[in-house]
Scaffold this active site. Structure first.
Site, PDB file in Angstrom:
ATOM      1  N   LYS A   1       0.831  -1.205   0.000  1.00  0.00           N
ATOM      2  CA  LYS A   1       0.000   0.000   0.000  1.00  0.00           C
ATOM      3  C   LYS A   1       0.866   1.255   0.000  1.00  0.00           C
ATOM      4  CE  LYS A   1      -4.358   1.565   1.972  1.00  0.00           C
ATOM      5  NZ  LYS A   1      -5.448   1.197   2.888  1.00  0.00           N
TER       6      LYS A   1
ATOM      7  N   GLU B   1       8.955  -6.135   4.953  1.00  0.00           N
ATOM      8  CA  GLU B   1       9.135  -7.459   4.364  1.00  0.00           C
ATOM      9  C   GLU B   1       9.057  -7.400   2.841  1.00  0.00           C
ATOM     10  OE1 GLU B   1       6.985  -8.011   8.366  1.00  0.00           O
ATOM     11  OE2 GLU B   1       6.878  -6.638   6.653  1.00  0.00           O
TER      12      GLU B   1
ATOM     13  N   GLY C   1      -6.439  -4.131   3.872  1.00  0.00           N
ATOM     14  CA  GLY C   1      -5.567  -5.199   3.385  1.00  0.00           C
ATOM     15  C   GLY C   1      -6.238  -6.545   3.283  1.00  0.00           C
TER      16      GLY C   1
ATOM     17  N   GLU D   1      -7.453 -10.930  12.845  1.00  0.00           N
ATOM     18  CA  GLU D   1      -6.927  -9.570  12.737  1.00  0.00           C
ATOM     19  C   GLU D   1      -8.074  -8.565  12.774  1.00  0.00           C
ATOM     20  OE1 GLU D   1      -3.197  -8.508  10.503  1.00  0.00           O
ATOM     21  OE2 GLU D   1      -4.664  -7.500   9.210  1.00  0.00           O
TER      22      GLU D   1
ATOM     23  N   HIS E   1      -6.789 -37.313  10.653  1.00  0.00           N
ATOM     24  CA  HIS E   1      -5.664 -38.087  11.179  1.00  0.00           C
ATOM     25  C   HIS E   1      -4.718 -37.211  11.994  1.00  0.00           C
ATOM     26  CE1 HIS E   1      -6.589 -41.756   8.834  1.00  0.00           C
ATOM     27  NE2 HIS E   1      -7.132 -40.882   8.004  1.00  0.00           N
TER      28      HIS E   1
ATOM     29  N   LYS F   1       6.239  -4.165  14.933  1.00  0.00           N
ATOM     30  CA  LYS F   1       6.948  -3.675  13.743  1.00  0.00           C
ATOM     31  C   LYS F   1       7.760  -2.433  14.079  1.00  0.00           C
ATOM     32  CE  LYS F   1       4.293  -3.518  10.040  1.00  0.00           C
ATOM     33  NZ  LYS F   1       3.063  -3.359   9.208  1.00  0.00           N
TER      34      LYS F   1
END
Length: 555
Positions: A216, A222, A277, A363, A394, A515
């Site tokens: 954005k 990252e 987002g 979130e 399983h 962050k």
């Protein structure tokens, strides 16, 4: 305009419907669901607690509810102002109150002719202009008119993003891979851990690779770290720096920063500030979806979501699929103290749906503060988890059947397999048989003990009490249109729960603190001598020194 409730909201747990639901829960808590399926009323119960919408079928009859429960839950939704809050979102009000933004993801999938506005004016024109640009660009790539620096046709696509810029597009491309172009491969790089890069880049030809950088702000740590590494990879393989524009496009609201990276202005696909987002795959964030699947299938994805939007906006609460899913979640979270929700898609094509829904749900609704800034006094988002069947059977289904924790389950069944070769039909029958059997076992319970074992300790260990709730969502086929409807269903379900809990599902401040702190820690890892005694707590300081010294020893 900013969203403002018409009047101060009373506490959720003081509302008449909430208090009545507590009494009602106590009245039916000892009842077993299997009794509600006995006798002549069994089929009537299924009719009563099932519905169809946007091509999806929901059977929610295997829940610990009666007609009274549904009526009271719908009344709770009304007392919380759900219809007005839904209408405010559609009207473009700033329902994202902490950022003073609209949340108009419904505008992203509305057909031409429908108009949506936020505080700045009409947003629909920009939405369709962007879609037109996306279609034109994807067609150039797919038909070979867009080529790389050496003239090679594009064969490999890389989406670089994280969070909503990764999870949605990744899930859709994986789920609908059968619709993907056979001479294109779609790859996703999200984590700042270099593992994805190290595993992906060596298998690709840089001369035929196109990278979509999704950020954005075009400053996401990252995403930009990964994008710069890929940029260096191109250069190291002989792609001139001045020709990198043939291998990179951007999806961002910050065109200037993308241009500084080396992406041409005409190859920056923007979207509105009001696009959150985790609600963004319908926007230009979904560019890789359109590149891989083609514009026709992307349009079908949008159409399926729009069909669910219209159902959510117009259907009565008591027969509204997103509302009912949301209310059932409220019922178990707040009245039965269910801590988690398991998503069990019985198709491997939806293996990435649970992690996608984790972000969408946790979130959005992992909040402890109400819209007015006061603390909540009730439980909010459950922990969401899951795995495709039959793998999950399983792994964790033992706990679902005999564990001490009540875990509601959403089963998702697809009637027609994506791969319909005769050899696979037997597989698919077995798959569906397992899906329906698991929901039946959770409902009815039973015993695996022999007549001789019933009275002994093995009898107790082989007994299943049942009375464990589940929904079953049935899709005729996992097509783009049906997947769009399924995703929109869960989006609106999350909104319903946020409206009742009186929280804002459109911000994520809890993500930001770590962050911010990481920016201070990174230079200290490069040089542990920069650490000061009071910079961090003792544990964090020790970890930074440990890691920093290990990295310092690297050549």
């Amino acid at each position: 305009m900013p969203y403002k409730p018409s009047a101060p909201s009373p506490r959720l747990d003081q509302l008449p419907a909430w208090r009545t639901l507590l009494t009602h829960r106590d009245a039916i808590a000892s009842q077993h669901m299997r009794d509600w399926f006995s006798g002549t009323g069994a089929h009537a119960r299924v009719e009563q607690f099932s519905l169809r919408a946007a091509g999806l079928y929901l059977d929610y009859s295997k829940n610990r509810i009666t007609e009274t429960t549904r009526t009271l839950l719908a009344q709770l939704a009304r007392e919380c102002g759900l219809p007005a809050k839904r209408d405010a979102m559609w009207a473009g009000d700033a329902v994202n109150v902490t950022e003073n933004r609209a949340a108009l993801h419904v505008a992203l999938r509305a057909p031409q002719g429908m108009t949506f506005h936020d505080a700045a004016g009409d947003v629909s024109h920009g939405v369709h202009d962007t879609l037109t640009r996306m279609r034109a660009f994807s067609e150039r790539v797919r038909d070979g008119r867009w080529v790389g620096a050496t003239g090679k046709r594009i064969r490999h696509l890389i989406n670089v993003g994280i969070g909503g810029s990764d999870l949605g597009p990744r899930m859709v491309c994986d789920a609908l891979a059968v619709y993907g172009r056979r001479d294109l491969s779609a790859h996703f790089i999200a984590n700042i851990d270099p593992t994805e890069l190290a595993r992906t880049l060596p298998s690709l030809d840089p001369e035929s690779t196109l990278v979509v950088v999704c950020s954005k702000t075009f400053t996401t740590l990252e995403t930009m770290t990964n994008a710069r590494t890929i940029r260096a990879w191109f250069i190291s393989h002989g792609i001139p720096e001045g020709e990198l524009g043939k291998h990179f496009v951007a999806v961002s609201t910050n065109a200037e920063e993308a241009m500084r990276f080396g992406i041409r202005r005409e190859n920056v696909f923007e979207f509105g500030e009001w696009v959150g987002g985790r609600y963004s795959l319908w926007s230009s964030i979904g560019l890789i979806i359109m590149l891989y699947l083609g514009a026709r299938h992307f349009d079908a994805l949008l159409a399926g979501a729009h069909a669910m939007d219209e159902h959510f906006r117009s259907a009565p609460l008591e027969s509204n699929m997103p509302v009912l899913l949301g209310l059932l979640g409220i019922w178990y979270r707040n009245f039965f103290d269910a801590q988690t929700l398991s998503i069990a898609p019985y198709t491997d094509a939806l293996q990435k749906l649970p992690p996608y829904l984790q972000q969408l749900d946790m979130e959005s609704n992992g909040k402890s503060v109400q819209i007015d800034g006061t603390p909540v006094a009730w439980q909010t988002a459950p922990i969401l988890w899951g795995e495709p069947g039959t793998n999950g059977q399983h792994a964790y289904f033992q706990m679902l059947h005999q564990g001490t924790t009540l875990v509601p389950v959403d089963f998702i069944a697809v009637l027609n397999p994506q791969y319909d070769a005769p050899a696979y039909l037997d597989h698919h029958r077995k798959l569906l048989a397992n899906c329906f059997a698991q929901s039946e076992a959770l409902l009815k319970g039973g015993s695996m003990a022999t007549a001789e074992q019933v009275a002994g300790p093995l009898g107790a260990q082989r007994r299943f009490d049942g009375n464990r709730p589940s929904n079953t969502l049935v899709i005729d086929q996992l097509s783009p249109e049906r997947l769009g409807a399924l995703i929109a269903l869960y989006e609106h379900k999350v909104f319903v729960q946020a409206a009742i809990w009186n929280i804002n599902p459109f911000d994520q401040w809890g993500v930001e603190l770590g962050k911010t702190l990481s920016r201070a820690i990174e230079p200290e890892l490069a040089d542990p001598d920069l650490l000061t005694p009071d910079a961090h707590d003792a544990s964090t300081t020790s970890l930074i020194r440990l890691a920093g010294n290990a990295l310092k020893a690297k050549p």
